[in-house]
Design a protein around this motif. Structure first.
Motif, PDB file in Angstrom:
ATOM      1  N   LYS A   1      74.979  80.247   5.138  1.00 11.09           N
ATOM      2  CA  LYS A   1      74.209  80.785   6.264  1.00 11.09           C
ATOM      3  C   LYS A   1      72.708  80.677   5.992  1.00 11.09           C
ATOM      4  CE  LYS A   1      73.918  84.597   9.536  1.00 11.09           C
ATOM      5  NZ  LYS A   1      72.558  84.174   9.876  1.00 11.09           N
TER       6      LYS A   1
ATOM      7  N   GLU B   1      82.512  81.048  12.295  1.00  8.88           N
ATOM      8  CA  GLU B   1      81.563  81.167  13.402  1.00  8.88           C
ATOM      9  C   GLU B   1      81.021  82.585  13.516  1.00  8.88           C
ATOM     10  OE1 GLU B   1      83.383  79.646  16.945  1.00  8.88           O
ATOM     11  OE2 GLU B   1      82.855  77.565  16.455  1.00  8.88           O
ATOM     12  N   ASP B   2      81.882  83.587  13.275  1.00 10.87           N
ATOM     13  CA  ASP B   2      81.427  84.973  13.332  1.00 10.87           C
ATOM     14  C   ASP B   2      80.360  85.252  12.284  1.00 10.87           C
ATOM     15  OD1 ASP B   2      83.119  85.487  15.415  1.00 10.87           O
ATOM     16  OD2 ASP B   2      84.690  86.412  14.189  1.00 10.87           O
ATOM     17  N   LYS B   3      80.508  84.634  11.099  1.00  8.75           N
ATOM     18  CA  LYS B   3      79.573  84.919  10.010  1.00  8.75           C
ATOM     19  C   LYS B   3      78.335  84.035  10.059  1.00  8.75           C
ATOM     20  CE  LYS B   3      83.221  86.517   6.854  1.00  8.75           C
ATOM     21  NZ  LYS B   3      82.715  87.887   6.696  1.00  8.75           N
TER      22      LYS B   3
ATOM     23  N   LYS C   1      77.182  82.337  12.813  1.00 11.81           N
ATOM     24  CA  LYS C   1      76.527  82.414  14.129  1.00 11.81           C
ATOM     25  C   LYS C   1      76.163  81.031  14.673  1.00 11.81           C
ATOM     26  CE  LYS C   1      76.839  86.833  13.764  1.00 11.81           C
ATOM     27  NZ  LYS C   1      77.985  87.494  14.408  1.00 11.81           N
TER      28      LYS C   1
ATOM     29  N   TRP D   1      84.541  84.283  22.719  1.00 15.67           N
ATOM     30  CA  TRP D   1      83.689  85.341  22.186  1.00 15.67           C
ATOM     31  C   TRP D   1      84.029  86.671  22.855  1.00 15.67           C
ATOM     32  CZ3 TRP D   1      81.043  84.116  18.036  1.00 15.67           C
ATOM     33  CH2 TRP D   1      80.689  82.781  17.829  1.00 15.67           C
TER      34      TRP D   1
END
Length: 492
Positions: A135, A161-163, A165, A207
Motif C-alpha cells: 500500500k 481491494e479493501d486494504k 483501496k 462495494w
C-alpha cells in the motif's frame, strides 16, 4: 506526466518501526537461501519476510507527446508476485512476463515486487504484513491498479481491494482482457466473452454489500419498477442469472460456428489432405513462420497474443502433394482454464492435425520453460499424441550455446529464423518427409484420356515412377484407399 517521487521502502520502515532491511524487507534481488542455514520449516526466516523489488521493469514513458497521449488510456499498475518454488531466475522470468502482459493490455508498469513463501496467503495472497508495504508503494507511485501474478480467489481480491483501496486484478483477468482486445472474428469474440463470463460469475462482488440487497418493496428509484417489487432476488442473484443466460446463448452460437469449422475439417479428411498445425508460446514467431512457409500474408506483430483467430493456408510439397498449414493461438504459462475451454473448438485444429510444428523462441531467457508450458496445454486438449517437430525460431538473435543446448534436449528439431529465412528450406523438407504417406501401393496403365487421375495422383498420392508408352501412361506409387479404388480398373 511527472515522475513519481523517490520512495525508499527500507528507509521508511526503519524510520517508522525501527526495523532495518535485515529484519523484514529487502530491496533488489537477494541470493537464494543457503540450504544449510537455520530455517523455519523449509525456508529461511529472512526469505519468508522478504518483499523483493524487481529492478528494471518500470515502463514510464519519456517522450512528452507520447506521455500526453497515453496518459488518457493507460492504467498505472504495480505488479505483485509470490515465489513458491524454483530459482530466483524463475521468479524474475515470471515477473518479467507479467510486465509484458500488463504492457500488452495497455498499462504502465510503475513497480514490481514479489515475496518468497511456501504457499500464497489464503486471505491476501501475499503475507498480511506485506500488504501494508505494498500500500505504501501504491500511494507513493500513484498507481491505480495492482496486478497479482496468479489466479486469486474472489475473497483474496476483495480483501486486497479493501486494504489497498485500488483495483486488484489477477493474472487470469489480465490475459482475458488482452484476448478481448485482440479478438477480431465473430467466433473469437464469442469465445473470449464466454471465458470472461465464466470467470466473472464466480467473482461477483460490490462495494458496501450492495449486491446482497433484495429488490423488494418500492424500488422504482433503483430501476426495479413494476414486476420488481416484493421479496425478490438479491442483486447478486439477478446478475448471476443474467450471466448464466448469456453463457447459454454464447454456447448455442458457438455450437453453430463449430459446425462450420467441423464441416471444413471433414472435407479435408474426406479428400485425404494432410494438415500441419503451428503451435507454440505466444510471440514465438508462429505467424512469421507461416508467412515464410506459405506466403500467407497474415498479421505479424511483436506483441503477446497478436493472433487469436486461426488461419489455414493450402500449400503443396516439392513433388506436388497438397496439404494445409494452420496458425493457432499462442499459449502462455498458466493459461486460464476458461480460455482453454472456450477456445477448444479452435484448438481442435491442433488436436486433429497430422503434424504439430512446435515453435520455440530460441532468444528467450527460458525456452525450456516455454516448451513445458506449451506441452502442458497440448496434453489438456489431448494433442500430446500427435507427432511433433520442434522448430527453434529466432536463430539470428539467439545465443549459439542456447541453440546447441536446445538441439541436444530436443533431438527431433530444426533451427530457423523466420525473419532472415535461415533454415527454412531444411524445415520444409523435414515437414514434407513427415507428412502421412498414402497406404495403398499400385501399378497401373492409365489411358491418355485419364489425365485427371494423373493430376490427382500428383496432388494426393505419391508417384514413384511414370513412363509414357504407346498404350498409355504406366505409373507406380502409393495412393489413399478411395483413389486406389478408382485406379483398380487399370491395374497391371
Amino acid at each position: 506526466m511527472t515522475n513519481a517521487p523517490d520512495f525508499n521502502l527500507d528507509a521508511e520502515l526503519e524510520a517508522t518501526t525501527g526495523w532495518d532491511d535485515e529484519d523484514a524487507f529487502t530491496s533488489g534481488y537477494a541470493d537464494e537461501p543457503d540450504p544449510e542455514a537455520p530455517s523455519t520449516g523449509d525456508q529461511d526466516l529472512a526469505e519468508r519476510h522478504a518483499l523483493r523489488r524487481v529492478v528494471g521493469l518500470r515502463t514510464e514513458l519519456e517522450d512528452i507527446t507520447e506521455v500526453e497521449y497515453r496518459q488518457l488510456r493507460l492504467e498505472r499498475v504495480v505488479l505483485v508476485g509470490v515465489w513458491t518454488e524454483g530459482t530466483v531466475a524463475d521468479a524474475e522470468n515470471s515477473m518479467a512476463e507479467l510486465a509484458l502482459l500488463a504492457e500488452t493490455a495497455g498499462s504502465e508498469v510503475l513497480e514490481a515486487v514479489y515475496q518468497r513463501r511456501q504457499k500464497p496467503d489464503p486471505a491476501t495472497y501475499v503475507g498480511r504484513g506485506k500488504v501494508d508495504g505494498i500500500k505504501e508503494i501504491v500511494d507513493a507511485t500513484g498507481a491505480d491498479t495492482v496486478i497479482l501474478d496468479g489466479e486469486l480467489a474472489p475473497s483474496q481480491l476483495r480483501n486486497l481491494e479493501d486494504k489497498l483501496k485500488v483495483k486488484a486484478v489477477d493474472r487470469t483477468a489480465l490475459i482475458l482482457d488482452i484476448f478481448a482486445q485482440h479478438a477480431k472474428s465473430k467466433e473469437g469474440q464469442a469465445q473470449v466473452e464466454l471465458a470472461q463470463l465464466q470467470y466473472m460469475k464466480q467473482r461477483l462482488r460490490g462495494w458496501g454489500g450492495n449486491l446482497s440487497r433484495q429488490a423488494g418493496g418500492r424500488v422504482g428509484a433503483d430501476g426495479g419498477g413494476i414486476g420488481g417489487r416484493g421479496p425478490g432476488e438479491t442483486k447478486i442473484e439477478t446478475d448471476r442469472r443474467r450471466i448464466n443466460d448469456k453463457i447459454a446463448k454464447l454456447r448455442r452460437d458457438l455450437k453453430h460456428m463449430v459446425g462450420t469449422r467441423e464441416t471444413k475439417r471433414a472435407e479435408r479428411r474426406r479428400n485425404a489432405i494432410p494438415s500441419v498445425a503451428i503451435a507454440g508460446y505466444t510471440n514465438a514467431g508462429k505467424s512469421s513462420l507461416l508467412n515464410r512457409l506459405t506466403d500467407a500474408g497474415v498479421l505479424v506483430e511483436d506483441s503477446l497474443f497478436a493472433t487469436l483467430d486461426p488461419t489455414t493456408r493450402r500449400t503443396t510439397t516439392a513433388d506436388g502433394r497438397v496439404y494445409t498449414m494452420s496458425d493457432t493461438v499462442g499459449f502462455v504459462r498458466h493459461l486460464p482454464h476458461q480460455l482453454v475451454e472456450a477456445f477448444r473448438s479452435t484448438l481442435e485444429e491442433v488436436a486433429d492435425a497430422d503434424l504439430i510444428l512446435h515453435v520455440v523462441d530460441g532468444s528467450h531467457s527460458d525456452p525450456e520453460g516455454q516448451i513445458a508450458a506449451v506441452r502442458e496445454v497440448l496434453a489438456e486438449i489431448e494433442a500430446d499424441k500427435v507427432p511433433e517437430l520442434v522448430v527453434i525460431n529466432k536463430a539470428d538473435a539467439a545465443d549459439p550455446m542456447v541453440l546447441a543446448r536446445l538441439r541436444q534436449r530436443e533431438p527431433h528439431s530444426v533451427v530457423v529464423s523466420a525473419r532472415t529465412g535461415e533454415g527454412i528450406a531444411e524445415a520444409l523438407a523435414t515437414v514434407e518427409s513427415e507428412l502421412p504417406r498414402p497406404e495403398v501401393s499400385f501399378e497401373v496403365l492409365l489411358p491418355y484420356e485419364r489425365g485427371d487421375l494423373i493430376n490427382r495422383l500428383h496432388q494426393k498420392g505419391e508417384i514413384e515412377s511414370l513412363e509414357h508408352t504407346a498404350d498409355g501412361t504406366r505409373v507406380t506409387g502409393r495412393a489413399h484407399e478411395d483413389l486406389a479404388g478408382e485406379l483398380a480398373a487399370y491395374a497391371l
